[in-house]
Enzyme design. Structure first.
Site, short mmCIF file in Angstrom:
data_model
loop_
_atom_site.label_atom_id
_atom_site.label_comp_id
_atom_site.label_asym_id
_atom_site.label_seq_id
_atom_site.Cartn_x
_atom_site.Cartn_y
_atom_site.Cartn_z
N GLU A 289 0.70 -1.19 -0.05
CA GLU A 289 0.02 -0.08 0.03
C GLU A 289 0.76 1.32 -0.01
O GLU A 289 0.27 2.19 0.32
CB GLU A 289 -0.81 0.01 1.23
CG GLU A 289 -1.92 -0.86 1.15
CD GLU A 289 -3.18 -1.01 2.09
OE1 GLU A 289 -3.05 -0.12 2.93
OE2 GLU A 289 -4.10 -1.81 2.00
C1 BMA Z 1 -4.58 -3.23 5.14
C2 BMA Z 1 -3.39 -3.69 5.41
C3 BMA Z 1 -2.77 -3.29 6.97
C4 BMA Z 1 -3.98 -2.78 7.70
C5 BMA Z 1 -5.35 -3.60 7.18
C6 BMA Z 1 -6.42 -3.14 8.07
O1 BMA Z 1 -4.35 -2.10 4.02
O2 BMA Z 1 -2.34 -3.69 4.57
O3 BMA Z 1 -1.88 -2.35 6.79
O4 BMA Z 1 -3.63 -3.65 8.94
O5 BMA Z 1 -5.62 -2.98 5.96
O6 BMA Z 1 -6.67 -1.54 8.05
#
Ligand code: BMA
Length: 850
Positions: free
Chosen positions: A428
């Site tokens: 991300e």
């Molecule tokens: C995603 C993951 C984590 C996070 C999760 C929940 O985007 O990549 O970074 O814990 O969401 O928010």
């Protein structure tokens, strides 16, 4: 020349706090280790996983810690011999200064990179050597680096900016499912090696030809010191299948009719052992072994029929695989206490849950070998991220060097695992860049110029890492990030997406997951409370704790997600009739809600796996399979490996054969003004998902019941002799919800069953009117869950439709093979059970019980 000697330095270790005069060296609790484990062992800190103790141990992360041991110089190291002595550190977490006999021999700053130091001249001739490793505070060092580079546009989600400057596992700073526990220590083994020549590495380039008839294995070695001859042996199940002795460092093997490695349930997982032996003067000097699998792995991205964009599916040995699976976070905040068995148990749980892929998420660690070994053995495909996540990483020259070295070392350590089929640059970080509008011009291909922008890490993901992969694992697909592809990272038609508009984002209803599909959904999720047993384990007073209720301060503390109270409440209130008390029923409701939510995503997305040229969706990885401490999170199994109910509904959806149903309302107004003259049709749509590799012909039977009276209102074979071609979903039927009258449709429970030609029921699914909260659910008078005489199964039945019957047992050794089943009158559902005895007490819980 003598054989290489490897001496584990795992004894006599002691630790102390350097910046505290009163601190004295104390023995460690284990080795390798983390400082919290040692403090815990000596009862110098409370267990950070209990209550709010996390807050009381924050000082540890802002202190300096030393680890010390002594060891005697082994024979064979002397000025007379040509041998050298090397200290090998598999992992130091993180800012470590290594002092041997009073002299600094190493300073390291990257937790992920193993280090080797030549100490030939630093060992004492007689007596003991003293080895001291001092760990500075990674947290404070991180902030100093942030201040040193004020021109960088620092920013991140989760933790704080100091993490971006430090090559240490990012979840140590705290995440939206994990505590902030900035630990340190020698977290991986330390060895002393004595040798004059050694094998530096053994790696294999494997190519299985398209016909799958031959595999070419090119074996390579690197040698440190004088090169001798190399003997290569290739073994399968203890039998030699090929051997060669060469003068150089490489050999090529052609294996005819290779025993191919497959993902679970598509075939076996044969693992060949390749052994390289370094020979000098007829003597074996050193050897190294890798366990490999022979498979052809491809990521297919090509145009699709009738839909825009491109496919994104993995093909193993020419078989397209629908990758249902999950995302993996580190199994603990203190990895050294996670042993091989625990890793194996986790991966086994994944495989037993019919999951075919696991994604090692970029905010954790390049996992322990035991994790990948288990994936290799059990046939679970691995999506491997590089360790970057949710932020704008800086890119000063020394940091880039460190990252390049980290990438090379970790690719080198992991590249033989057949389970790993893709490497991705980060988690991300492109999404973060988009969210704060960092400079990212896709048409600018001048890599050096990226370093001058406010998004310099693009250089890491699109230059350093792909270059390392191209050089070291040219046959494995490299993806710049997860998610990645298309016009932006949210483009559902190209590459992978993270679908967070259920829970985060626009907080869509999970019933609409079909509209939220992507070519490959590598993250999506929903929270649920963990098992009540797990909650009781983190409440300081357990069952008697005054905070033993869902909104209590301690229970809230064990949920790190922003706005968790509101979001859990939102999805509960939209879907079910529930109350916060008693805790047991509330926990059940959250798990039922999560189970319904996640299963509907799998069901609706798998429907888009429609066969050759129509692989509209080829993967669904749920965020997340596991937890690193006892917490309420998106995990579908908690820290203690206790499955939440979603684990079972996902398992059912990922069965080789399943039947899917959805209810859709169609409104046909007579003209564009009327609010009265509208023909409303509520349709049931049914499809079959045949993930097996053979066609199947089935009849589809549909039955209906009234939710209040329990009376069966319909039973019909809606389609006879329906062909479900292999490895895809096929539409079976669509018709109005069966019910005596239109008005009864909203209380009609509809089940469909797939029956094969031998009359055997192969799949079952029960569809309920939604939202469930509008139903007048009846309390069954005869809900029976009867353990069979051989204690191998439980037969569940009831006289009225019952939503989400959960089997429960106090004893954790009793394991159910399925759970949270919908029960309809006249049907007995049999659930396999392990570990039960005649005396085992099994109780039930269901929606509307309280
Ligand atoms: C995603 C993951 C984590 C996070 C999760 C929940 O985007 O990549 O970074 O814990 O969401 O928010």
């Amino acid at each position: 020349m003598e054989p290489r000697v490897v001496i584990p330095l795992d004894k006599n270790w002691e630790f102390k706090q350097v910046d505290n005069e009163n601190s004295k060296y104390l023995p460690v609790s284990q080795f390798p280790t983390h400082v919290h484990l040692d403090l815990l062992h000596h009862k110098l800190i409370p267990d950070p996983y209990i209550g709010k103790n996390e807050l009381d141990v924050q000082w540890i992360g802002e202190s300096i810690w030393a680890y010390k041991t002594t060891f005697t110089t082994p024979d064979g190291v002397s000025s007379a011999s040509s041998n050298k002595a090397v200290l090998a550190f598999d992992g130091l977490d993180t800012f470590a200064t290594v002092v041997l006999n009073g002299k600094t021999v190493l300073e390291s700053e990257n937790m992920f990179t193993p280090e080797r130091v030549d100490v030939t001249d630093g060992l004492v001739k007689d007596g003991d050597n003293e080895l001291v490793i001092t760990f500075d505070s990674a947290y404070l060092r991180g902030w100093k680096l942030v201040e040193k580079y004020p021109d960088h546009k620092w920013g991140c989600w989760n933790g704080d900016n100091s993490r971006l400057a430090v090559r240490k596992s990012q979840y140590h700073w705290g995440w939206d499912w994990g505590p902030a526990l900035l630990t340190c220590g020698p977290w991986r083994p330390v060895h002393l090696e004595i040798y004059s020549s050694r094998l530096g590495d053994l790696w294999l380039d494997i190519a299985v030809d398209e016909s799958l008839k031959t595999a070419t294995v090119k074996a390579h070695t690197s040698i440190e010191g004088k090169a001798g001859r190399i003997r290569f042996d290739v073994e399968l199940d203890g039998r030699t299948v090929a051997a060669q002795e060469v003068d150089g460092t490489d050999a090529t093997f052609r294996i005819n009719d290779p025993e191919l490695w497959y993902p679970a349930r598509y075939g076996k997982q044969p693992l060949y052992t390749v052994k390289a032996t370094l020979i000098h003067g007829g003597q074996n000097i050193d050897s190294m072994e890798k366990r490999i699998g022979l498979r052809r792995a491809q990521l297919v991205q090509r145009a699709l029929k009738q839909q825009p964009g491109t496919s994104f599916f993995f093909e193993i040995n020419n078989i397209p695989i629908f990758c249902g699976g999950s995302d993996w976070i580190p199994a603990d905040n203190f990895i050294p206490r996670i042993n091989k068995e625990r890793y194996h148990d986790w991966v086994k749980l994944v495989a037993d849950g019919n999951q075919l892929m696991i994604r090692v998420w970029g905010g954790g660690i390049y996992e322990e070998q035991a994790f990948y070994d288990a994936c290799d053995e059990l046939g679970v495909l691995v999506w491997q991220d590089f360790m970057f996540g949710c932020g704008n990483y800086p890119a000063w020259p020394e940091l880039l060097k460190s990252i390049e070295c980290e990438a090379e070392e970790n690719v080198r350590m992991l590249r033989h695992h057949p389970s790993i089929v893709i490497w991705a640059g980060n988690n991300e970080d492109y999404q973060y860049a988009e969210s704060v509008d960092l400079t990212w011009d896709k048409n600018n291909h001048d890599a050096e110029s990226w370093l001058k922008t406010d998004f310099p890490a693009r250089y890491i993901y699109e230059k350093i890492l792909p270059d390392v992969c191209q050089k070291m694992i040219p046959a494995t697909y490299y993806h710049p990030g997860s998610p990645w592809g298309g016009v932006d990272t949210r483009d559902p038609t190209i590459g992978d997406i993270h679908q967070w508009n259920v829970w985060h984002g626009t907080q869509e209803k999970y019933q609409n997951f079909d509209k939220l599909v992507g070519r490959f959904v590598s993250e999506f999720g929903m929270e649920a409370f963990p098992s009540v047993k797990t909650i009781d384990s983190f409440l300081p007073l357990g069952k008697n704790d005054p905070d033993r209720y869902p909104q209590s301060s301690t229970i809230d503390f064990h949920n790190k997600a922003d706005g968790h109270e509101r979001r859990i409440a939102l999805y509960l209130v939209e879907n079910m009739r529930y109350a916060p008390d008693p805790l047991e029923q509330f926990v059940y409701c959250t798990q039922l809600m999560q189970a319904e939510c996640l299963a509907s995503a799998y069901r609706l997305w798998k429907r888009q796996w429609k066969g050759p040229g129509r692989e509209y969706c080829a993967g669904a990885l749920v965020w997340q399979i596991n937890d690193c401490w006892p917490v309420t999170s998106w995990a579908i199994c908690d820290y203690y490996l206790r499955p939440k109910h979603a684990y079972y509904t996902v398992k059912r959806e990922m069965a080789p054969l399943s039947v899917g149903m959805t209810r859709r309302e169609h409104r046909y107004p007579k003209d564009k003004y009327t609010r009265v003259d509208i023909d409303v049709k509520t349709q049931i749509e049914i499809w079959g998902s045949n993930l097996m590799l053979e066609d199947l012909t089935v009849d589809c039977i549909v039955k209906a019941w009234d939710v209040e009276t329990g009376k069966q209102t319909s039973c019909e074979t809606v389609v006879k002799d329906k062909l479900l071609p292999l490895n895809r979903s096929t539409e079976i039927a669509a018709f109005e919800v069966p019910a005596p009258t239109k008005a009864d449709q909203a209380r009609s429970i509809v089940a469909s069953y797939l029956i094969d030609r031998d009359g055997k029921q192969r799949a079952r699914y029960v569809n309920w009117p939604e939202p469930l909260k509008y139903l007048h659910l009846q309390k069954p008078k005869q809900l029976v869950a009867k353990l069979s005489d051989d204690c191998q199964s439980v037969a569940v039945s009831a006289e009225v439709p019952v939503k989400g019957v959960a089997l429960e047992c106090e004893n954790d050794d009793v394991k159910f093979e399925d759970n949270l089943v919908d029960i309809v009158p006249g049907e007995v559902v049999t659930i396999g059970v392990k570990g039960a005895k005649e005396s085992t007490v099994i109780t039930t819980r269901y929606l509307g019980m309280i």
